[in-house]
Design a protein around this motif. Structure first.
Motif, PDB file in Angstrom:
ATOM      1  N   ASP A 123       0.826  -1.204   0.000  1.00 56.37           N
ATOM      2  CA  ASP A 123       0.000   0.000   0.000  1.00 56.37           C
ATOM      3  C   ASP A 123       0.856   1.248   0.000  1.00 56.37           C
ATOM      4  N   ARG A 124       1.978   1.185   0.681  1.00 54.75           N
ATOM      5  CA  ARG A 124       2.832   2.361   0.801  1.00 54.75           C
ATOM      6  C   ARG A 124       3.347   2.807  -0.558  1.00 54.75           C
ATOM      7  N   HIS A 125       3.554   1.872  -1.456  1.00 54.09           N
ATOM      8  CA  HIS A 125       4.108   2.209  -2.759  1.00 54.09           C
ATOM      9  C   HIS A 125       3.033   2.541  -3.789  1.00 54.09           C
ATOM     10  N   ALA A 126       1.760   2.425  -3.418  1.00 58.40           N
ATOM     11  CA  ALA A 126       0.695   2.793  -4.340  1.00 58.40           C
ATOM     12  C   ALA A 126       0.732   4.293  -4.568  1.00 58.40           C
ATOM     13  N   PRO A 127       0.616   4.753  -5.831  1.00 59.46           N
ATOM     14  CA  PRO A 127       0.701   6.189  -6.122  1.00 59.46           C
ATOM     15  C   PRO A 127      -0.294   7.020  -5.324  1.00 59.46           C
ATOM     16  N   GLY A 128      -1.533   6.525  -5.202  1.00 55.28           N
ATOM     17  CA  GLY A 128      -2.540   7.278  -4.466  1.00 55.28           C
ATOM     18  C   GLY A 128      -2.172   7.463  -3.011  1.00 55.28           C
ATOM     19  N   ASN A 129      -1.626   6.407  -2.376  1.00 59.15           N
ATOM     20  CA  ASN A 129      -1.226   6.502  -0.981  1.00 59.15           C
ATOM     21  C   ASN A 129      -0.049   7.439  -0.802  1.00 59.15           C
ATOM     22  N   TYR A 130       0.873   7.430  -1.784  1.00 60.65           N
ATOM     23  CA  TYR A 130       2.004   8.356  -1.665  1.00 60.65           C
ATOM     24  C   TYR A 130       1.526   9.804  -1.710  1.00 60.65           C
ATOM     25  N   VAL A 131       0.619  10.107  -2.629  1.00 59.81           N
ATOM     26  CA  VAL A 131       0.117  11.473  -2.745  1.00 59.81           C
ATOM     27  C   VAL A 131      -0.582  11.891  -1.456  1.00 59.81           C
ATOM     28  N   ARG A 132      -1.436  11.002  -0.921  1.00 61.05           N
ATOM     29  CA  ARG A 132      -2.130  11.341   0.322  1.00 61.05           C
ATOM     30  C   ARG A 132      -1.152  11.497   1.479  1.00 61.05           C
ATOM     31  N   GLY A 133      -0.190  10.580   1.577  1.00 59.25           N
ATOM     32  CA  GLY A 133       0.806  10.689   2.636  1.00 59.25           C
ATOM     33  C   GLY A 133       1.625  11.951   2.518  1.00 59.25           C
ATOM     34  N   ALA A 134       1.989  12.313   1.293  1.00 63.94           N
ATOM     35  CA  ALA A 134       2.766  13.530   1.075  1.00 63.94           C
ATOM     36  C   ALA A 134       1.974  14.771   1.458  1.00 63.94           C
ATOM     37  N   LEU A 135       0.684  14.790   1.133  1.00 67.23           N
ATOM     38  CA  LEU A 135      -0.151  15.942   1.483  1.00 67.23           C
ATOM     39  C   LEU A 135      -0.278  16.073   3.001  1.00 67.23           C
ATOM     40  N   TYR A 136      -0.453  14.940   3.692  1.00 60.02           N
ATOM     41  CA  TYR A 136      -0.496  14.984   5.158  1.00 60.02           C
ATOM     42  C   TYR A 136       0.840  15.481   5.723  1.00 60.02           C
ATOM     43  N   GLY A 137       1.946  14.980   5.161  1.00 68.65           N
ATOM     44  CA  GLY A 137       3.259  15.421   5.634  1.00 68.65           C
ATOM     45  C   GLY A 137       3.477  16.904   5.407  1.00 68.65           C
ATOM     46  N   LEU A 138       3.065  17.411   4.259  1.00 67.31           N
ATOM     47  CA  LEU A 138       3.214  18.838   3.955  1.00 67.31           C
ATOM     48  C   LEU A 138       2.332  19.691   4.865  1.00 67.31           C
ATOM     49  N   ALA A 139       1.133  19.189   5.180  1.00 65.37           N
ATOM     50  CA  ALA A 139       0.253  19.926   6.091  1.00 65.37           C
ATOM     51  C   ALA A 139       0.893  20.034   7.477  1.00 65.37           C
ATOM     52  N   ALA A 140       1.473  18.930   7.940  1.00 57.99           N
ATOM     53  CA  ALA A 140       2.124  18.953   9.254  1.00 57.99           C
ATOM     54  C   ALA A 140       3.309  19.906   9.272  1.00 57.99           C
ATOM     55  N   VAL A 141       4.129  19.843   8.246  1.00 61.24           N
ATOM     56  CA  VAL A 141       5.338  20.660   8.231  1.00 61.24           C
ATOM     57  C   VAL A 141       4.996  22.137   8.050  1.00 61.24           C
ATOM     58  N   SER A 142       3.867  22.440   7.422  1.00 66.36           N
ATOM     59  CA  SER A 142       3.443  23.827   7.289  1.00 66.36           C
ATOM     60  C   SER A 142       3.158  24.439   8.664  1.00 66.36           C
ATOM     61  N   ILE A 143       2.563  23.627   9.548  1.00 68.60           N
ATOM     62  CA  ILE A 143       2.305  24.101  10.912  1.00 68.60           C
ATOM     63  C   ILE A 143       3.604  24.194  11.691  1.00 68.60           C
ATOM     64  N   TRP A 144       4.466  23.178  11.561  1.00 68.54           N
ATOM     65  CA  TRP A 144       5.737  23.191  12.298  1.00 68.54           C
ATOM     66  C   TRP A 144       6.625  24.355  11.891  1.00 68.54           C
ATOM     67  N   SER A 145       6.524  24.768  10.636  1.00 72.09           N
ATOM     68  CA  SER A 145       7.373  25.862  10.169  1.00 72.09           C
ATOM     69  C   SER A 145       7.051  27.160  10.891  1.00 72.09           C
ATOM     70  N   GLY A 146       5.828  27.252  11.436  1.00 74.24           N
ATOM     71  CA  GLY A 146       5.454  28.483  12.121  1.00 74.24           C
ATOM     72  C   GLY A 146       5.588  28.446  13.627  1.00 74.24           C
ATOM     73  N   TRP A 147       5.576  27.240  14.238  1.00 73.06           N
ATOM     74  CA  TRP A 147       5.516  27.220  15.702  1.00 73.06           C
ATOM     75  C   TRP A 147       6.811  27.705  16.349  1.00 73.06           C
ATOM     76  N   ILE A 148       7.949  27.445  15.724  1.00 74.35           N
ATOM     77  CA  ILE A 148       9.206  27.914  16.300  1.00 74.35           C
ATOM     78  C   ILE A 148       9.265  29.434  16.267  1.00 74.35           C
ATOM     79  N   VAL A 149       8.809  30.016  15.154  1.00 70.79           N
ATOM     80  CA  VAL A 149       8.792  31.471  15.039  1.00 70.79           C
ATOM     81  C   VAL A 149       7.839  32.069  16.068  1.00 70.79           C
ATOM     82  N   VAL A 150       6.667  31.463  16.239  1.00 72.87           N
ATOM     83  CA  VAL A 150       5.697  31.974  17.204  1.00 72.87           C
ATOM     84  C   VAL A 150       6.225  31.825  18.635  1.00 72.87           C
ATOM     85  N   ALA A 151       6.896  30.709  18.918  1.00 72.77           N
ATOM     86  CA  ALA A 151       7.482  30.522  20.248  1.00 72.77           C
ATOM     87  C   ALA A 151       8.566  31.564  20.509  1.00 72.77           C
ATOM     88  N   ARG A 152       9.384  31.812  19.505  1.00 71.42           N
ATOM     89  CA  ARG A 152      10.432  32.828  19.632  1.00 71.42           C
ATOM     90  C   ARG A 152       9.805  34.198  19.878  1.00 71.42           C
TER      91      ARG A 152
END
Length: 308
Positions: free
Chosen positions: A7-36
């Motif tokens: 399942d991990r190598h299925a194209p659809g699962n990769y796209v969904r996993g990548a979108l979830y990963g990008l959503a998470a990292v978008s939030i993480w990119s801001g929390w350090i700045v906000v904490a600072r």
């Protein structure tokens, strides 16, 4: 486990996993700045951690009471890894920001964390450390150190303490990731256990030591900003997204998206702060982005077989 690998190598699962990963990292990119930003007010690292653990823990307490602590799946060591690994990085990283700038935190915490996850996942989950992953991690590490080098400025011995705290945060988060993946917990369940555990372990001690005076001296706007960004977005939403990415892509591949934090923070600084990355930063961003794509399992071009 073969079905999960397929399942991990299925194209659809990769796209969904990548979108979830990008959503998470978008939030993480801001929390350090906000904490600072919060540390430039009357708030301390302990105040910010209390807001994060308190808000997230109270919001997720009913869910955890319903679902339980998953002790049979995690075991006591796994439970400790989820609770401490999900909470300690916040306290360690926020404290590190007292000694070193946010740019260093971005490079040494989320930037190094995927490599720590890959090492632990190979040891405890037997995830293959393929040649493609080795190349991808090499690109990520070159890019991360490139950003760290370009933002280092004058060497300050005090920064070593901050750097050590950032690296400790990366290792603690890697323990959380591997424990969550090994127990097959979904992102919300793992986030809830971590948040409620931190609420029980940290918040009473905080109020015992600081009392109401800790947050009483801060403005309502500062408290509300940190409570929302740290307690709702970072401690709940980002962990749910991250958990889905790890579930779909695997521990090391899902965690690879965290390495985009230094690069995404540099890009976000253009419209928000008017700070344009230097040429070395752009090269590092390209290396990190390519490395994340490779490590996370992005489809690669195949050699044509046979004659034309």
């Amino acid at each position: 486990m073969p079905d999960l690998v397929a399942d991990r190598h299925a194209p659809g699962n990769y796209v969904r996993g990548a979108l979830y990963g990008l959503a998470a990292v978008s939030i993480w990119s801001g929390w350090i700045v906000v904490a600072r930003l919060g540390l430039q007010t009357s708030l301390t690292p302990w105040d910010i951690a209390a807001l994060r653990f308190g808000v997230a823990g109270l919001l997720l307490l009913p869910y955890v009471l319903q679902k339980g602590l998953a002790l049979r799946r995690l075991g006591f060591i796994g439970l400790a890894a989820v609770v401490l690994g999900g909470g300690a990085p916040v306290l360690l990283a926020n404290t590190g920001l007292l000694f070193a700038p946010a740019a260093h935190a971005g490079a040494l915490f989320p930037g190094v964390m995927p490599l720590a996850v890959a090492v632990l996942a190979a040891a405890f989950l037997h995830e293959a450390f393929t040649d493609a992953k080795k190349i991808g991690f090499a690109l990520i590490m070159i890019g991360v150190f490139g950003i760290g080098w370009s933002t280092a400025g004058a060497i300050d011995p005090k920064q070593t303490t901050g750097h050590a705290l950032f690296l400790a945060s990366a290792f603690a988060w890697a323990c959380y990731t591997v424990a969550m993946r090994r127990a097959r917990l979904d992102g919300l369940h793992a986030a809830g256990i971590a948040a409620v555990g931190a609420l029980i372990l940290y918040v009473p001690v905080y109020f015992l030591v600081e009392g109401a005076a800790g947050l009483g001296g801060a403005s309502l706007g500062d408290v509300a900003l940190q409570a929302f960004v740290q307690g709702v977005l970072t401690a709940i939403a980002s962990l749910v997204f991250y958990g889905r990415a790890v579930s779909l892509l695997g521990a090391s591949s899902g965690a690879a998206f965290a390495a985009l934090c230094p690069a995404m923070t540099a890009v976000m600084a253009i419209p928000v702060l008017g700070e344009w990355p230097a040429m070395l930063d752009w090269i590092a961003i390209a290396l990190i982005s390519t490395g994340v794509y490779v490590v996370s399992g992005g489809p690669l071009p195949r050699r044509a077989s046979g004659s034309a």
